[in-house]
Design an enzyme around this catalytic site. Structure first.
Site, PDB file in Angstrom:
ATOM      1  N   HIS A 169     -35.561 -16.680  22.079  1.00 30.79           N
ATOM      2  CA  HIS A 169     -36.428 -17.762  22.537  1.00 30.79           C
ATOM      3  C   HIS A 169     -36.558 -18.825  21.445  1.00 30.79           C
ATOM      4  CE1 HIS A 169     -39.453 -14.996  20.603  1.00 30.79           C
ATOM      5  NE2 HIS A 169     -39.805 -16.136  20.062  1.00 30.79           N
TER       6      HIS A 169
HETATM    7  P1  TYD Z   1     -41.821 -10.661  22.639  1.00 31.75           P
HETATM    8  O1  TYD Z   1     -42.086 -12.136  22.775  1.00 31.75           O
HETATM    9  O2  TYD Z   1     -40.986 -10.009  23.688  1.00 31.75           O
HETATM   10  O3  TYD Z   1     -41.204 -10.339  21.228  1.00 31.75           O
HETATM   11  P2  TYD Z   1     -39.875 -10.956  20.543  1.00 31.75           P
HETATM   12  O4  TYD Z   1     -39.312 -11.981  21.476  1.00 31.75           O
HETATM   13  O5  TYD Z   1     -40.366 -11.595  19.290  1.00 31.75           O
HETATM   14  O6  TYD Z   1     -38.973  -9.827  20.295  1.00 31.75           O
HETATM   15  O7  TYD Z   1     -43.241  -9.937  22.564  1.00 31.75           O
HETATM   16  C1  TYD Z   1     -43.410  -8.580  22.879  1.00 31.75           C
HETATM   17  C2  TYD Z   1     -44.774  -8.399  23.541  1.00 31.75           C
HETATM   18  O8  TYD Z   1     -45.825  -8.674  22.649  1.00 31.75           O
HETATM   19  C3  TYD Z   1     -44.962  -9.300  24.740  1.00 31.75           C
HETATM   20  O9  TYD Z   1     -45.608  -8.540  25.748  1.00 31.75           O
HETATM   21  C4  TYD Z   1     -45.905 -10.367  24.253  1.00 31.75           C
HETATM   22  C5  TYD Z   1     -46.693  -9.654  23.171  1.00 31.75           C
HETATM   23  N1  TYD Z   1     -47.137 -10.525  22.079  1.00 31.75           N
HETATM   24  C6  TYD Z   1     -48.482 -10.771  21.921  1.00 31.75           C
HETATM   25  O10 TYD Z   1     -49.334 -10.297  22.690  1.00 31.75           O
HETATM   26  N2  TYD Z   1     -48.885 -11.565  20.887  1.00 31.75           N
HETATM   27  C7  TYD Z   1     -48.003 -12.105  20.014  1.00 31.75           C
HETATM   28  O11 TYD Z   1     -48.419 -12.807  19.072  1.00 31.75           O
HETATM   29  C8  TYD Z   1     -46.589 -11.859  20.197  1.00 31.75           C
HETATM   30  C9  TYD Z   1     -45.586 -12.446  19.274  1.00 31.75           C
HETATM   31  C10 TYD Z   1     -46.219 -11.051  21.244  1.00 31.75           C
END
Ligand code: TYD
Length: 138
Positions: free
Chosen positions: A49
């Site tokens: 992303h």
């Molecule tokens: P995700 O965006 O999939 O992680 P990445 O793309 O960085 O690997 O996030 C995983 C989960 O955590 C998703 O359900 C959203 C949650 N999340 C939060 O609640 N707060 C946050 O600050 C972040 C970064 C993720």
């Protein structure tokens, strides 16, 4: 693409190391959120992303991992393997995180609270977003 890596000052003595990171001194934005990833399995790739507004600094506190940065034009892979360095990731930058060692702890210092509306989770939308930004600045 310019890779911005900070080298944090280590306050080491006979007792071990200590690093302090402060907004405005070591980090160029107010830190509003800290999150971290650990226990990332072998072969897992995450991220995929970009953000419209969010700025971040990534620190691999323990172990190692790699970060792919893609500004829509150039790509770079940045290895992170030390608690004394931080990788700046600005807005409008596609990122993927991979090659986590089993003991890796990746800490992210973020300029904003969590906001799903700030995410661009589709690569074609990311390119369209960049093209729109260019259009705006002309
Ligand atoms: P995700 O965006 O999939 O992680 P990445 O793309 O960085 O690997 O996030 C995983 C989960 O955590 C998703 O359900 C959203 C949650 N999340 C939060 O609640 N707060 C946050 O600050 C972040 C970064 C993720």
């Amino acid at each position: 693409m310019e890779i911005i890596k900070y080298r944090f000052t280590e306050h080491g003595d006979g007792r071990g190391q200590l690093i302090a990171v402060e907004t405005g001194k070591d980090i160029p934005f107010p830190i509003h959120r800290v999150y971290y990833m650990y226990g990332v399995g072998e072969g897992i790739r995450r991220g995929f992303h970009a953000h419209k507004k969010l700025e971040q600094v990534l620190i691999c506190m323990h172990g190692s991992c790699k970060i792919l940065l893609d500004d829509g034009k150039d790509k770079a892979v940045v290895p992170l393997d030390s608690p004394n360095e931080g990788l700046y990731v600005g807005n409008a930058m596609w990122r993927e995180m991979f090659d986590f060692s089993p003991d890796a702890v990746l800490v992210v210092l973020a300029s904003e609270l969590y906001d799903e509306a700030d995410y661009i989770r589709n690569y074609d939308e990311f390119l369209a977003y960049l093209a729109g930004q260019k259009g705006e600045s002309v």
